[in-house]
Design a protein around this motif. Structure first.
Motif, PDB file in Angstrom:
ATOM      1  N   UNK A  29      17.966   9.306  37.987  1.00  0.00           N
ATOM      2  CA  UNK A  29      18.382   9.058  36.612  1.00  0.00           C
ATOM      3  C   UNK A  29      19.808   9.528  36.356  1.00  0.00           C
ATOM      4  N   UNK A  30      20.584   8.663  35.698  1.00  0.00           N
ATOM      5  CA  UNK A  30      21.884   9.032  35.142  1.00  0.00           C
ATOM      6  C   UNK A  30      21.709   9.194  33.641  1.00  0.00           C
ATOM      7  N   UNK A  31      22.182  10.301  33.108  1.00  0.00           N
ATOM      8  CA  UNK A  31      21.977  10.579  31.679  1.00  0.00           C
ATOM      9  C   UNK A  31      23.202  10.285  30.840  1.00  0.00           C
ATOM     10  N   UNK A  32      24.382  10.386  31.415  1.00  0.00           N
ATOM     11  CA  UNK A  32      25.612  10.248  30.640  1.00  0.00           C
ATOM     12  C   UNK A  32      26.044  11.537  29.983  1.00  0.00           C
ATOM     13  N   UNK A  33      25.170  12.531  29.976  1.00  0.00           N
ATOM     14  CA  UNK A  33      25.503  13.849  29.393  1.00  0.00           C
ATOM     15  C   UNK A  33      24.573  14.878  30.024  1.00  0.00           C
ATOM     16  N   UNK A  34      24.799  15.181  31.287  1.00  0.00           N
ATOM     17  CA  UNK A  34      23.911  16.090  32.005  1.00  0.00           C
ATOM     18  C   UNK A  34      23.831  17.469  31.356  1.00  0.00           C
ATOM     19  N   UNK A  35      24.908  17.900  30.725  1.00  0.00           N
ATOM     20  CA  UNK A  35      24.896  19.226  30.091  1.00  0.00           C
ATOM     21  C   UNK A  35      23.883  19.307  28.965  1.00  0.00           C
ATOM     22  N   UNK A  36      23.556  18.160  28.392  1.00  0.00           N
ATOM     23  CA  UNK A  36      22.579  18.125  27.297  1.00  0.00           C
ATOM     24  C   UNK A  36      21.179  17.849  27.841  1.00  0.00           C
ATOM     25  N   UNK A  37      21.054  16.840  28.662  1.00  0.00           N
ATOM     26  CA  UNK A  37      19.743  16.362  29.088  1.00  0.00           C
ATOM     27  C   UNK A  37      19.151  17.149  30.241  1.00  0.00           C
ATOM     28  N   UNK A  38      19.967  17.924  30.936  1.00  0.00           N
ATOM     29  CA  UNK A  38      19.492  18.660  32.107  1.00  0.00           C
ATOM     30  C   UNK A  38      19.750  20.145  31.925  1.00  0.00           C
ATOM     31  N   UNK A  39      18.756  20.950  32.294  1.00  0.00           N
ATOM     32  CA  UNK A  39      18.876  22.400  32.214  1.00  0.00           C
ATOM     33  C   UNK A  39      17.653  23.033  32.846  1.00  0.00           C
ATOM     34  N   UNK A  40      17.589  24.351  32.864  1.00  0.00           N
ATOM     35  CA  UNK A  40      16.378  25.011  33.390  1.00  0.00           C
ATOM     36  C   UNK A  40      15.137  24.481  32.675  1.00  0.00           C
ATOM     37  N   UNK A  41      14.168  24.032  33.425  1.00  0.00           N
ATOM     38  CA  UNK A  41      13.007  23.366  32.840  1.00  0.00           C
ATOM     39  C   UNK A  41      12.343  24.211  31.768  1.00  0.00           C
ATOM     40  N   UNK A  42      12.121  25.480  32.057  1.00  0.00           N
ATOM     41  CA  UNK A  42      11.413  26.341  31.105  1.00  0.00           C
ATOM     42  C   UNK A  42      12.227  26.592  29.842  1.00  0.00           C
ATOM     43  N   UNK A  43      13.561  26.502  29.948  1.00  0.00           N
ATOM     44  CA  UNK A  43      14.424  26.829  28.809  1.00  0.00           C
ATOM     45  C   UNK A  43      14.733  25.636  27.920  1.00  0.00           C
ATOM     46  N   UNK A  44      14.420  24.440  28.358  1.00  0.00           N
ATOM     47  CA  UNK A  44      14.689  23.269  27.526  1.00  0.00           C
ATOM     48  C   UNK A  44      13.726  23.285  26.344  1.00  0.00           C
ATOM     49  N   UNK A  45      14.287  23.465  25.161  1.00  0.00           N
ATOM     50  CA  UNK A  45      13.470  23.681  23.965  1.00  0.00           C
ATOM     51  C   UNK A  45      13.048  22.352  23.350  1.00  0.00           C
ATOM     52  N   UNK A  46      12.171  21.648  24.071  1.00  0.00           N
ATOM     53  CA  UNK A  46      11.603  20.398  23.595  1.00  0.00           C
ATOM     54  C   UNK A  46      10.111  20.435  23.909  1.00  0.00           C
ATOM     55  N   UNK A  47       9.386  19.460  23.379  1.00  0.00           N
ATOM     56  CA  UNK A  47       7.956  19.409  23.626  1.00  0.00           C
ATOM     57  C   UNK A  47       7.687  19.290  25.138  1.00  0.00           C
ATOM     58  N   UNK A  48       6.614  19.898  25.628  1.00  0.00           N
ATOM     59  CA  UNK A  48       6.329  19.894  27.077  1.00  0.00           C
ATOM     60  C   UNK A  48       6.261  18.507  27.685  1.00  0.00           C
ATOM     61  N   UNK A  49       5.757  17.521  26.923  1.00  0.00           N
ATOM     62  CA  UNK A  49       5.653  16.180  27.510  1.00  0.00           C
ATOM     63  C   UNK A  49       6.958  15.395  27.435  1.00  0.00           C
ATOM     64  N   UNK A  50       8.028  16.061  26.955  1.00  0.00           N
ATOM     65  CA  UNK A  50       9.343  15.405  26.875  1.00  0.00           C
ATOM     66  C   UNK A  50      10.302  15.919  27.929  1.00  0.00           C
ATOM     67  N   UNK A  51       9.798  16.624  28.929  1.00  0.00           N
ATOM     68  CA  UNK A  51      10.672  17.092  30.002  1.00  0.00           C
ATOM     69  C   UNK A  51       9.942  17.001  31.330  1.00  0.00           C
ATOM     70  N   UNK A  52      10.737  16.787  32.367  1.00  0.00           N
ATOM     71  CA  UNK A  52      10.192  16.601  33.716  1.00  0.00           C
ATOM     72  C   UNK A  52      10.963  17.479  34.703  1.00  0.00           C
ATOM     73  N   UNK A  53      10.293  17.985  35.734  1.00  0.00           N
ATOM     74  CA  UNK A  53      11.015  18.742  36.763  1.00  0.00           C
ATOM     75  C   UNK A  53      11.969  17.811  37.511  1.00  0.00           C
ATOM     76  N   UNK A  54      13.217  18.255  37.713  1.00  0.00           N
ATOM     77  CA  UNK A  54      14.276  17.429  38.294  1.00  0.00           C
ATOM     78  C   UNK A  54      14.700  17.989  39.646  1.00  0.00           C
ATOM     79  N   UNK A  55      14.943  17.090  40.603  1.00  0.00           N
ATOM     80  CA  UNK A  55      15.441  17.512  41.906  1.00  0.00           C
ATOM     81  C   UNK A  55      16.829  16.929  42.126  1.00  0.00           C
TER      82      UNK A  55
END
Length: 575
Positions: A343-369
């Motif tokens: 996936x390309x997000x166009x704004x990795x600083x916003x859409x990507x971060x430590x999984x546990x620290x992303x303050x969104x609903x659990x079903x709105x984030x995925x582990x990224x490699x």
């Protein structure tokens, strides 16, 4: 010198308003790359513009002369042959006015090169008035892609511009596209420069250039390759990767080509010469001789150009193996495998971060490699996650149903809305560039970084979503461990190195377009014993075993195995 910018490229277009355009002044902004003098002399020798020829009877074109890297040596050679011809020096303006046409769009470069050119003429005993008249005749100020040229040419030489389309204003790009049929997809500006140089040659004329070689294999070079295959002869190709051909380093893979306006014929190929004047002079003599011997270091290959197909510049033996595999086996995706990119997000600083620290609903984030997670050749996850704004069906979620996600996105709205994907569709401003398919997380996959020196194929059992700097392969038919062994083998390296562009340092590009060219037997035709050998070799990380099992898989004979053996030990497959 290669040069070109959005501001400068407009400067010649009187029918457009250029007042609001800022003209870059640094060489980097202009796409300028300066060629070393010994390389310039080498190209002139290869193109046949040498002092043993009647250069005063030729007409040479330099499409982007910049600081005079090519123009000054051209003038020195021209004056030397003119003096030797014993023409009346009083007629020099009449005799030589048509001998050179040199185009440049950057005003400061023109000014500086004019001074150097007049000094050179005066040093060679050309009178002040005649020197100015010759320079006035030779130099054309303007955009080469738009400027009228007075006649055809026996020679064209140079280093065309390294400028991406995104840096060219839309109106100007539209004008270029209307004039040049080879501009396709995301072609750099050197593509139409090459087209115009070739179209400007008279029958038998030669174009000599040093340029990035991407167009020789990738998608956007297809129309130019087709034009050359149909109307011209690729006479010479010299691989210049990892040679100091320029005064500054470039990341792309440069090559020298001589293309003649004549019927097609064999191509003479040399690799990575030492940048020393005498050695280059001798190499040019060998390349230009009537017959080349096996010990000359120069190979002669037939059939390099074929329609719009990538140019095959390997040895004849390697090409024979490749063609046999292409005839006998289906493409990778026809054999039940799928190639994709993360996936390309166009704004990795916003859409990507430590999984546990992303303050969104659990079903709105995925582990990224990412590539950093597989640097060792195995998965070592660093804990990143990616925000998924899509429902499983493909539509964007309703932010009213996701207060945490809505709040998070609003905090970063300014950055998210600046992206092109958001500006094009303001209602869907919070989408990632690529749609996210959550089911991909749970699918086992092979992960492949874009640029690597060797194939770097990592098995991921089905826990993560790939980042956009990773390609992936999945399959419902092939066992992925067995497939991993095939992709790690020198058979795969043959396919990738043949069709991929190569970067400085010898790195290959394992992009989807090249991965899809790999041929692969159908899984149902692989014996149980060979399936186990392939999988065991991959799990053990035993590259020699991967190669031997792959050789058996493709039914390579002893000669074919010997041809590919050089790639096992890291030898340059191009040689």
């Amino acid at each position: 010198m290669a040069i070109g910018t959005q501001g400068e490229l407009f400067s010649n277009m009187t029918y457009m308003d250029t007042a609001s355009l800022q003209i870059p002044v640094s060489p980097e902004e202009r796409g300028a790359v300066y060629t070393k003098p010994e390389v310039v002399d080498f190209i002139l020798d290869l193109a046949g513009y040498s002092t043993n020829q009647p250069l005063h009877e030729f007409r040479i074109l330099e499409p982007s002369f910049g600081e005079g890297d090519f123009l000054l040596p051209i003038t020195e050679r021209l004056l030397a042959t003119y003096r030797a011809s014993r023409h009346n020096p009083l007629n020099i303006v009449e005799d030589l006015s048509d001998a050179i046409r040199a185009v440049e769009v950057h005003g400061e470069s023109i000014k500086g090169t004019r001074i150097k050119l007049i000094e050179l003429l005066r040093t060679n005993e050309v009178g002040e008035s005649d020197a100015h008249r010759l320079v006035d005749a030779w130099i054309i100020e303007g955009d080469f892609l738009l400027t009228d040229l007075p006649h055809s040419f026996t020679h064209a030489v140079g280093n065309p511009p390294y400028v991406r389309q995104e840096l060219v204003p839309d109106a100007l790009m539209a004008e270029y596209r209307a004039r040049y049929r080879t501009i396709y997809d995301r072609a750099d500006l050197y593509i139409p420069f090459i087209e115009r140089c070739l179209r400007s040659l008279e029958p038998g004329g030669a174009l000599g250039l040093i340029c990035a070689d991407r167009w020789m294999k990738n998608r956007y070079g297809g129309p130019l390759r087709a034009m050359i295959a149909e109307e011209f002869h690729l006479a010479v190709y010299v691989d210049m990767v990892d040679t100091p051909a320029f005064h500054s380093e470039v990341m792309s893979y440069p090559a020298i080509t001589i293309i003649r306006r004549e019927p097609d014929g064999p191509t003479r190929i040399a690799y990575r010469p030492k940048i020393e004047r005498e050695k280059l002079r001798l190499l040019a003599q060998v390349i230009n001789t009537k017959d080349v011997t096996p010990d000359s270091g120069v190979r002669e290959v037939v059939g390099v150009t074929k329609n719009s197909e990538p140019w095959l510049l390997q040895s004849s033996d390697q090409i024979s193996v490749l063609r046999r595999l292409e005839a006998d086996f289906p493409l990778l995706e026809e054999a039940g495998c799928k190639v994709g990119i993360g996936v390309a997000t166009g704004a990795d600083k916003v859409f990507i971060g430590p999984l546990e620290s992303l303050n969104v609903e659990p079903d709105r984030k995925l582990p990224l490699i990412t590539t950093k997670d597989i640097e060792t050749g195995a998965v070592q996850w660093k804990g990143l996650g990616v925000i998924n704004p899509f429902r499983d069906e493909g539509q964007l979620v309703d932010l009213a149903n996701y207060p945490l996600l809505s709040s998070y996105l609003e905090k970063h709205a300014e950055l998210v809305r600046k992206r092109n994907v958001a500006r094009k569709n303001p209602r869907n401003w919070f989408r990632t560039i690529d749609r996210i398919y959550p089911e991909l997380v749970n699918r086992p996959k092979l992960l492949i970084p874009d640029i690597k020196g060797e194939a770097h194929i990592v098995y991921e059992e089905g826990c993560f979503y790939p980042h956009h700097n990773l390609y992936y392969v999945t399959s419902k038919e092939w066992d992925l461990r067995a497939l991993q062994a095939v992709l790690l083998s020198s058979v795969t390296k043959l396919f990738i190195s043949t069709y991929s562009t190569q970067m400085r340092g010898g790195y290959l590009r394992f992009q989807a377009q090249y991965l899809r060219r790999i041929r692969l037997p159908l899984w149902k035709n692989v014996s149980r014993a060979l399936r186990e050998r392939l999988a065991d070799a991959a799990i053990a990380g035993d590259l020699a075993a991967c190669n031997q099992a792959a050789f058996d898989l493709y039914h390579l004979n002893q000669g074919e195995r010997a041809t590919l053996a050089a790639t096992i030990n890291g030898a340059n497959i191009e040689h």
